[in-house]
Design a protein around this motif. Sequence first.
Motif, PDB file in Angstrom:
ATOM      1  N   ILE A  59     123.578  76.204  65.019  1.00 35.84           N
ATOM      2  CA  ILE A  59     123.009  77.526  64.779  1.00 35.84           C
ATOM      3  C   ILE A  59     122.521  77.674  63.339  1.00 35.84           C
ATOM      4  O   ILE A  59     121.643  78.489  63.037  1.00 35.84           O
ATOM      5  CB  ILE A  59     124.047  78.634  65.116  1.00 35.84           C
ATOM      6  N   ILE A  60     123.066  76.869  62.445  1.00 37.49           N
ATOM      7  CA  ILE A  60     122.607  76.889  61.048  1.00 37.49           C
ATOM      8  C   ILE A  60     121.399  75.972  60.866  1.00 37.49           C
ATOM      9  O   ILE A  60     120.392  76.344  60.253  1.00 37.49           O
ATOM     10  CB  ILE A  60     123.750  76.459  60.100  1.00 37.49           C
ATOM     11  N   VAL A  61     121.492  74.768  61.441  1.00 36.94           N
ATOM     12  CA  VAL A  61     120.477  73.744  61.191  1.00 36.94           C
ATOM     13  C   VAL A  61     119.175  74.009  61.936  1.00 36.94           C
ATOM     14  O   VAL A  61     118.081  73.883  61.375  1.00 36.94           O
ATOM     15  CB  VAL A  61     121.030  72.352  61.566  1.00 36.94           C
ATOM     16  N   GLN A  62     119.258  74.399  63.219  1.00 37.16           N
ATOM     17  CA  GLN A  62     118.047  74.510  64.036  1.00 37.16           C
ATOM     18  C   GLN A  62     117.021  75.490  63.467  1.00 37.16           C
ATOM     19  O   GLN A  62     115.837  75.149  63.348  1.00 37.16           O
ATOM     20  CB  GLN A  62     118.421  74.913  65.471  1.00 37.16           C
ATOM     21  N   PRO A  63     117.409  76.732  63.074  1.00 35.41           N
ATOM     22  CA  PRO A  63     116.396  77.630  62.496  1.00 35.41           C
ATOM     23  C   PRO A  63     115.821  77.103  61.183  1.00 35.41           C
ATOM     24  O   PRO A  63     114.633  77.303  60.897  1.00 35.41           O
ATOM     25  CB  PRO A  63     117.178  78.944  62.271  1.00 35.41           C
ATOM     26  N   ILE A  64     116.669  76.426  60.384  1.00 36.97           N
ATOM     27  CA  ILE A  64     116.176  75.865  59.111  1.00 36.97           C
ATOM     28  C   ILE A  64     115.131  74.796  59.379  1.00 36.97           C
ATOM     29  O   ILE A  64     114.059  74.768  58.756  1.00 36.97           O
ATOM     30  CB  ILE A  64     117.353  75.289  58.283  1.00 36.97           C
ATOM     31  N   ILE A  65     115.423  73.907  60.331  1.00 36.98           N
ATOM     32  CA  ILE A  65     114.471  72.859  60.678  1.00 36.98           C
ATOM     33  C   ILE A  65     113.197  73.474  61.257  1.00 36.98           C
ATOM     34  O   ILE A  65     112.075  73.057  60.936  1.00 36.98           O
ATOM     35  CB  ILE A  65     115.091  71.870  61.692  1.00 36.98           C
ATOM     36  N   GLY A  66     113.365  74.495  62.099  1.00 36.72           N
ATOM     37  CA  GLY A  66     112.198  75.146  62.680  1.00 36.72           C
ATOM     38  C   GLY A  66     111.315  75.780  61.628  1.00 36.72           C
ATOM     39  O   GLY A  66     110.089  75.590  61.615  1.00 36.72           O
ATOM     40  N   ALA A  67     111.933  76.541  60.712  1.00 35.47           N
ATOM     41  CA  ALA A  67     111.161  77.221  59.669  1.00 35.47           C
ATOM     42  C   ALA A  67     110.524  76.220  58.713  1.00 35.47           C
ATOM     43  O   ALA A  67     109.355  76.352  58.333  1.00 35.47           O
ATOM     44  CB  ALA A  67     112.071  78.178  58.903  1.00 35.47           C
ATOM     45  N   ALA A  68     111.282  75.190  58.323  1.00 37.91           N
ATOM     46  CA  ALA A  68     110.757  74.198  57.375  1.00 37.91           C
ATOM     47  C   ALA A  68     109.612  73.405  57.989  1.00 37.91           C
ATOM     48  O   ALA A  68     108.582  73.163  57.347  1.00 37.91           O
ATOM     49  CB  ALA A  68     111.881  73.264  56.930  1.00 37.91           C
ATOM     50  N   SER A  69     109.769  73.008  59.253  1.00 36.51           N
ATOM     51  CA  SER A  69     108.725  72.192  59.877  1.00 36.51           C
ATOM     52  C   SER A  69     107.476  73.008  60.191  1.00 36.51           C
ATOM     53  O   SER A  69     106.374  72.461  60.266  1.00 36.51           O
ATOM     54  CB  SER A  69     109.258  71.507  61.141  1.00 36.51           C
ATOM     55  N   ASP A  70     107.617  74.332  60.380  1.00 37.80           N
ATOM     56  CA  ASP A  70     106.434  75.183  60.545  1.00 37.80           C
ATOM     57  C   ASP A  70     105.523  75.099  59.318  1.00 37.80           C
ATOM     58  O   ASP A  70     104.307  75.273  59.416  1.00 37.80           O
ATOM     59  CB  ASP A  70     106.853  76.642  60.757  1.00 37.80           C
ATOM     60  N   LYS A  71     106.125  74.840  58.154  1.00 38.84           N
ATOM     61  CA  LYS A  71     105.368  74.802  56.897  1.00 38.84           C
ATOM     62  C   LYS A  71     105.114  73.376  56.396  1.00 38.84           C
ATOM     63  O   LYS A  71     104.584  73.191  55.313  1.00 38.84           O
ATOM     64  CB  LYS A  71     106.126  75.585  55.823  1.00 38.84           C
ATOM     65  N   THR A  72     105.531  72.390  57.176  1.00 36.65           N
ATOM     66  CA  THR A  72     105.411  70.994  56.742  1.00 36.65           C
ATOM     67  C   THR A  72     104.153  70.351  57.309  1.00 36.65           C
ATOM     68  O   THR A  72     103.929  70.376  58.520  1.00 36.65           O
ATOM     69  CB  THR A  72     106.650  70.182  57.195  1.00 36.65           C
ATOM     70  N   HIS A 387     104.564  80.709  64.483  1.00 37.80           N
ATOM     71  CA  HIS A 387     106.010  80.703  64.267  1.00 37.80           C
ATOM     72  C   HIS A 387     106.757  80.056  65.435  1.00 37.80           C
ATOM     73  O   HIS A 387     107.918  80.380  65.683  1.00 37.80           O
ATOM     74  CB  HIS A 387     106.516  82.138  64.065  1.00 37.80           C
ATOM     75  N   MET A 388     106.100  79.146  66.131  1.00 43.64           N
ATOM     76  CA  MET A 388     106.711  78.490  67.282  1.00 43.64           C
ATOM     77  C   MET A 388     108.011  77.795  66.900  1.00 43.64           C
ATOM     78  O   MET A 388     109.036  77.928  67.574  1.00 43.64           O
ATOM     79  CB  MET A 388     105.742  77.463  67.868  1.00 43.64           C
ATOM     80  N   LEU A 392     111.814  78.751  68.225  1.00 39.07           N
ATOM     81  CA  LEU A 392     112.635  77.816  68.994  1.00 39.07           C
ATOM     82  C   LEU A 392     113.953  77.538  68.285  1.00 39.07           C
ATOM     83  O   LEU A 392     114.993  77.352  68.919  1.00 39.07           O
ATOM     84  CB  LEU A 392     111.865  76.513  69.228  1.00 39.07           C
ATOM     85  N   GLY A 393     113.908  77.514  66.939  1.00 32.80           N
ATOM     86  CA  GLY A 393     115.146  77.353  66.191  1.00 32.80           C
ATOM     87  C   GLY A 393     116.073  78.535  66.376  1.00 32.80           C
ATOM     88  O   GLY A 393     117.290  78.375  66.571  1.00 32.80           O
ATOM     89  N   LEU A 394     115.504  79.744  66.328  1.00 29.61           N
ATOM     90  CA  LEU A 394     116.315  80.948  66.544  1.00 29.61           C
ATOM     91  C   LEU A 394     116.831  81.010  67.982  1.00 29.61           C
ATOM     92  O   LEU A 394     117.969  81.431  68.231  1.00 29.61           O
ATOM     93  CB  LEU A 394     115.487  82.197  66.232  1.00 29.61           C
ATOM     94  N   PHE A 395     115.995  80.576  68.927  1.00 31.39           N
ATOM     95  CA  PHE A 395     116.409  80.581  70.326  1.00 31.39           C
ATOM     96  C   PHE A 395     117.592  79.655  70.549  1.00 31.39           C
ATOM     97  O   PHE A 395     118.383  79.850  71.474  1.00 31.39           O
ATOM     98  CB  PHE A 395     115.241  80.172  71.217  1.00 31.39           C
TER      99      PHE A 395
END
Length: 453
Positions: A59-72, A387-388, A392-395
């Motif tokens: 729950i900590i890692v998935q949103p971080i990875i999602g948000a970071a990869s959206d901008k990568t 913000h896909m 998905l990270g938040l989901f």
Amino acid sequence: MKTIPDHSFGKLWNISFGFFGVQIAYALQSANISRIFSTLGADPHELSYFWILPPLAGIIVQPIIGAASDKTWTRFGRRIPYLFLGALLALVVMCLLPNAGSFGMSVAQAMIFGLFALMFLDTSINIAMQPFKMMVGDMVNEKQKGLAYSIQSFLCNAGSLVGYLFPFIFAWIGISNVAPKGVVPDSVIYSFYIGAVILVLCSFYTAFTVKEYPPKEYAEYHGINMEKKEKVNVIQLLRRAPSVFWSVGLVQLFCWAAFMFMWTYTSGAIAAQAFDTPTIEKITNGMQTLVLNTQSEEYQNAADWVGILFAVQAIGSVIWAMVIPLFKKLKVAYVVSLLIGGAGFISTFFIHDKYILFVSFLLVGCAWAAMLALPFTLLTNALTGGHMGIYLGLFNGTICIPQIIAAAIGGSLLRWQTGEGMLPPEINMLVLAGIFLLLGAVCVSFIKEHKNS
């Protein structure tokens, strides 16, 4: 807005192929964590607490990875750099975790080491897993998403099948399936080693065969204005989330709590129910309790058999994944799948033959197939814009939070059912898992599908 073109079956396969290796690692973790910590000396009532760390990490890692990869955006891709990172971290941790009892540490030290290794393992698996889900959302049009997630579901179950069978196979070919007190058997240790290597090879295959859309092309396909940089925080995104996000999340609450109970308690339940595992008396907090003898051959054989049962579940899931597309409505497929899975869990209470349990876990596999494919199909069909990844990270919170809740209350629920001088009735927790799936089926009625899904 441009429409994402159709992809060949081969390309859809390549996008998700690394998922096969990731699921081998996940299967080894889910089938063997309770076994590992029981072997190290954990009390059955405390087993669920060891399971809190994996979903907490997720729950900590998935949103971080999602948000970071959206901008990568790199020459290697958008999501793929995180796939590399997760796979390499998992390789290291999978070689350490099963050796928690092999470094000459005390029981307490070995459990602490195992806990931290488990936390890092689940973190690395989450980092490696998330890119595959995101790439389907990024690169596949609505018409093909059902097929893409079905392929992912098939690879997931195929990987799970391999991971679940490894300890049994290694024991069958002669690798030791028992070990000194507090030490994990070689059959489990070698399974983790081989699983780690396969995970890296499969992840690298996807990384080198898939080319993600460059920023401009991605923006055209997803209706993003490259000149307008929208700044939003997580709270704003949650407020804007489509209703499907929340209604499917309610179903997920019951489904993932059910499977957390399965992963936590099946080893003990089957050892007592079908293998006549001997018991020993143990002093816990000044009180005398009855527990299974986890050093016995019967317990370790039962733990291997749990891998077989989970493999049967994976086979059932593969078969049912081919049936799901035959349903005209996704919600009907969802309800039927969960009802069948719930019946499978409840039936374990009445079965004492290890082979007849195959039927129960085949039925459980139907629910698992639906859980892997339908929630993400329903959600990604309702998502648009840039913000896909973070959505998905938040989901993923709808997967992790139920597991955290189930792990936090599981020990208390089991203790409440354990009478004085009585062996903890872990089979009852599987019945409770079945009831949860039935409740999940009821909650499917609250889902309002996206009009184009």
